[in-house]
Write a protein that holds these residues in place. Structure first.
Motif, PDB file in Angstrom:
ATOM      1  N   GLU A   1       2.307   1.961   3.422  1.00  0.00           N
ATOM      2  CA  GLU A   1       3.501   1.190   3.775  1.00  0.00           C
ATOM      3  C   GLU A   1       4.729   1.712   3.051  1.00  0.00           C
ATOM      4  O   GLU A   1       5.819   1.792   3.616  1.00  0.00           O
ATOM      5  CB  GLU A   1       3.311  -0.284   3.405  1.00  0.00           C
TER       6      GLU A   1
ATOM      7  N   THR B   1      -8.346   6.357   1.321  1.00  0.00           N
ATOM      8  CA  THR B   1      -8.508   5.600   0.074  1.00  0.00           C
ATOM      9  C   THR B   1      -7.202   5.600  -0.714  1.00  0.00           C
ATOM     10  O   THR B   1      -6.791   4.586  -1.278  1.00  0.00           O
ATOM     11  CB  THR B   1      -9.611   6.229  -0.807  1.00  0.00           C
TER      12      THR B   1
ATOM     13  N   ARG C   1      -4.507   3.340   0.764  1.00  0.00           N
ATOM     14  CA  ARG C   1      -4.656   1.896   0.518  1.00  0.00           C
ATOM     15  C   ARG C   1      -4.281   1.475  -0.896  1.00  0.00           C
ATOM     16  O   ARG C   1      -4.193   0.289  -1.180  1.00  0.00           O
ATOM     17  CB  ARG C   1      -6.107   1.476   0.807  1.00  0.00           C
ATOM     18  N   MET C   2      -4.047   2.443  -1.791  1.00  0.00           N
ATOM     19  CA  MET C   2      -3.694   2.090  -3.174  1.00  0.00           C
ATOM     20  C   MET C   2      -2.363   1.335  -3.194  1.00  0.00           C
ATOM     21  O   MET C   2      -1.455   1.629  -2.421  1.00  0.00           O
ATOM     22  CB  MET C   2      -3.562   3.358  -4.026  1.00  0.00           C
ATOM     23  N   ALA C   3      -2.256   0.361  -4.100  1.00  0.00           N
ATOM     24  CA  ALA C   3      -1.063  -0.502  -4.122  1.00  0.00           C
ATOM     25  C   ALA C   3      -0.073  -0.058  -5.192  1.00  0.00           C
ATOM     26  O   ALA C   3      -0.451   0.403  -6.254  1.00  0.00           O
ATOM     27  CB  ALA C   3      -1.486  -1.938  -4.368  1.00  0.00           C
TER      28      ALA C   3
ATOM     29  N   SER D   1       0.843  -1.187   0.000  1.00  0.00           N
ATOM     30  CA  SER D   1       0.000   0.000   0.000  1.00  0.00           C
ATOM     31  C   SER D   1       0.884   1.245   0.000  1.00  0.00           C
ATOM     32  O   SER D   1       2.040   1.218   0.431  1.00  0.00           O
ATOM     33  CB  SER D   1      -0.903  -0.003   1.224  1.00  0.00           C
TER      34      SER D   1
END
Lengths: 318, 199
Positions: free
Chosen positions: A258, A277, A280-282, A255
């Protein structure tokens, strides 16, 4: 239909041929094999030419090394360290054959500043890597090799020596190896993480009854409470996690939150993501750990976000 | 025909240092079905097959133009041509003209980078490669010193070379030494070769 050969696969074969061509003349049979291989795809010829060029490039290592240059820094080390690489390889061989005589040595400390990554060849052929903001103390004795990880994260590519076990200690935990490659990470205020890339290590503590054996691809985490949990990451994932030693962060679908956290270890210029939102995008890709701005720009480009650059922070927004 | 040693030396000296810039340029204009790695390999194939390189005044420009013609040939052959892909290619001249920090790389920086790359190799590969390339021992002597067969030394060297080829592709090491060119640095730091492969 047959799957077309990838450029990676071509490179694998090309490297083998380039090594052969560099070392000796080919036999007639090999010459035939090589011609046949080259004729199969134009990319193969290019890959071989490139492999040979890379080989030539490293021949310059010798030319440069012997050229009486002013002392260059090698990851913060002096040039003689580079020259020692050759001697180190010999040292390891000699020790394996003749038993090796080791002199009682003073403890030696190595450390890195935030954002700095250092590769340190140790006297026995072991390669030590220090990640950002880390510190170790190395003490070699005639019957053992002890390393204390005082801060941060270190990776060890341990030269085998059955008579002198290699033991790393951190926060009361010990990691014992004979000949292997693994990393130890003191996560501040949290615990100790061990990842094994190759071989086997024994994870223990002051109480010798609790020994956990880890093999390649394992990750163990010991929290403040002293409890250890072991999970199976796989060899590839461990390899990815350890690419920091090349100054790179290798993300495989992590993410943005991270990723931002990973960059924060290397730079005071933070990547700030307020929108959950977006957080959380990868992302997937290989990035220079020293360059959060470059990462943010690429992420913005590929995820259709905006990257706003401020002197001490980078904001990622929709 | 096998590429000659003279041509390899020329490629090592004049083209390899520009490869990260070339890859970065290629990555910024992705074309469906055509990967950066493939274009780069084909570019080297063309350069290694030239009868002579004496007429090439700017190897950097020549390499970029070769890569461009490979892309154009591919685009012309494909049924659907994206207009923006063609337009992007016009930016080639800007990419060529950018003064390259690689050109200013001093021997000292080069040595440092070479060291970093060697230090990152797996142990056995590093030992074999160092004895062979830094100490300059013959393959036979390396085998003798390491107590392994010549063919094993060859395998270690081949593996080392493979890792080094990849390391040079990622350009992570070039990034570490660039200074004062923030934009270019970003461009190089952004290695998306894997993304392309996965998409």
């Amino acid at each position: 239909m047959e799957r077309p050969e990838t450029s990676d696969e071509i490179d694998d074969v090309a490297a083998g041929w380039a090594a052969r061509l560099d070392a000796r003349s080919l036999t007639l049979e090999e010459q035939g094999d090589l011609e046949l291989w080259l004729a199969g795809d134009i990319r193969r010829r290019g890959a071989l030419a490139r492999a040979m060029a890379v080989m030539e490039h490293f021949d310059r290592a010798r030319a440069l090394g012997g050229g009486g240059l002013p002392e260059p820094r090698v990851f913060g080390l002096q040039r003689r360290t580079f020259l020692r690489v050759g001697a180190v390889a010999l040292g390891a061989t000699a020790a394996a054959v003749g038993g090796g005589v080791w002199v009682e040595a003073q403890a030696q400390s190595y450390q890195t500043a935030k954002g700095e990554i250092r590769g340190i060849p140790l006297a026995d052929g072991t390669q030590l890597w220090l990640n950002t903001d880390s510190k170790v103390k190395v003490k070699y004795r005639s019957d053992g090799r002890d390393v204390a990880l005082l801060r941060g994260e270190a990776l060890f590519d341990v030269a085998p020596d059955p008579r002198r076990p290699f033991v790393v200690s951190a926060m009361g935990r010990t990691v014992r190896a004979v000949g292997t490659s693994f990393s130890v990470n003191r996560i501040s205020g949290d615990g100790v993480e061990v990842q094994v890339a190759e071989g086997v290590v024994d994870l223990g503590s002051q109480r010798p009854s609790q020994v956990v054996r880890l093999t390649a691809g394992d990750r163990a985490f010991t929290g403040e409470s002293g409890r250890t949990s072991v999970s199976r990451l796989g060899v590839d994932a461990v390899g990815r996690a350890q690419s920091w030693r090349r100054g790179l962060l290798d993300f495989d679908g992590v993410s943005l939150a991270e990723a931002a956290q990973a960059f924060a270890r290397y730079s005071d210029r933070r990547i700030v993501i307020e929108d959950p939102t977006v957080a959380r995008m990868a992302v997937t890709g290989l990035f220079a750990s020293s360059n959060p701005a470059g990462f943010a720009r690429s992420a913005a480009l590929s995820l259709n976000l905006k990257a706003r650059m401020e002197p001490d922070a980078i904001y990622l927004t929709r | 025909m096998t590429p000659t040693r003279e041509r390899s030396a020329w490629l090592a000296r004049h083209v390899l240092p520009h490869e990260p810039a070339l890859r970065a340029w290629l990555r910024r204009r992705p074309i469906d079905g055509l990967e950066t790695d493939d274009i780069v390999q084909e570019t080297y194939a063309v350069l290694s097959a030239l009868a002579s390189v004496d007429h090439i005044l700017s190897p950097r420009a020549y390499a970029f133009q070769t890569a461009q013609s490979i892309m154009l040939r591919y685009l012309r052959r494909s049924r659907v041509v994206r207009i923006d892909a063609i337009q992007d290619i016009d930016l080639l001249n800007t990419a060529i003209e950018e003064p390259s920090p690689e050109r200013q790389t001093s021997a000292r920086q080069e040595l440092r980078r070479v060291n970093e790359l060697i230090a990152a190799l797996p142990t056995k590969c590093r030992q074999a490669f160092t004895l062979r390339k830094v100490e300059g021992l013959s393959q036979r002597d390396v085998a003798h010193r390491m107590g392994i067969s010549e063919s094993t030394v060859e395998k270690h060297i081949g593996r080392a070379l493979r890792v080094l080829m990849d390391a040079m592709t990622h350009g992570g090491m070039f990034e570490a030494e660039a200074s004062g060119h923030q934009d270019r640095r970003d461009l190089r730091a952004h290695g998306t070769a894997r993304d392309e492969r996965r998409n």
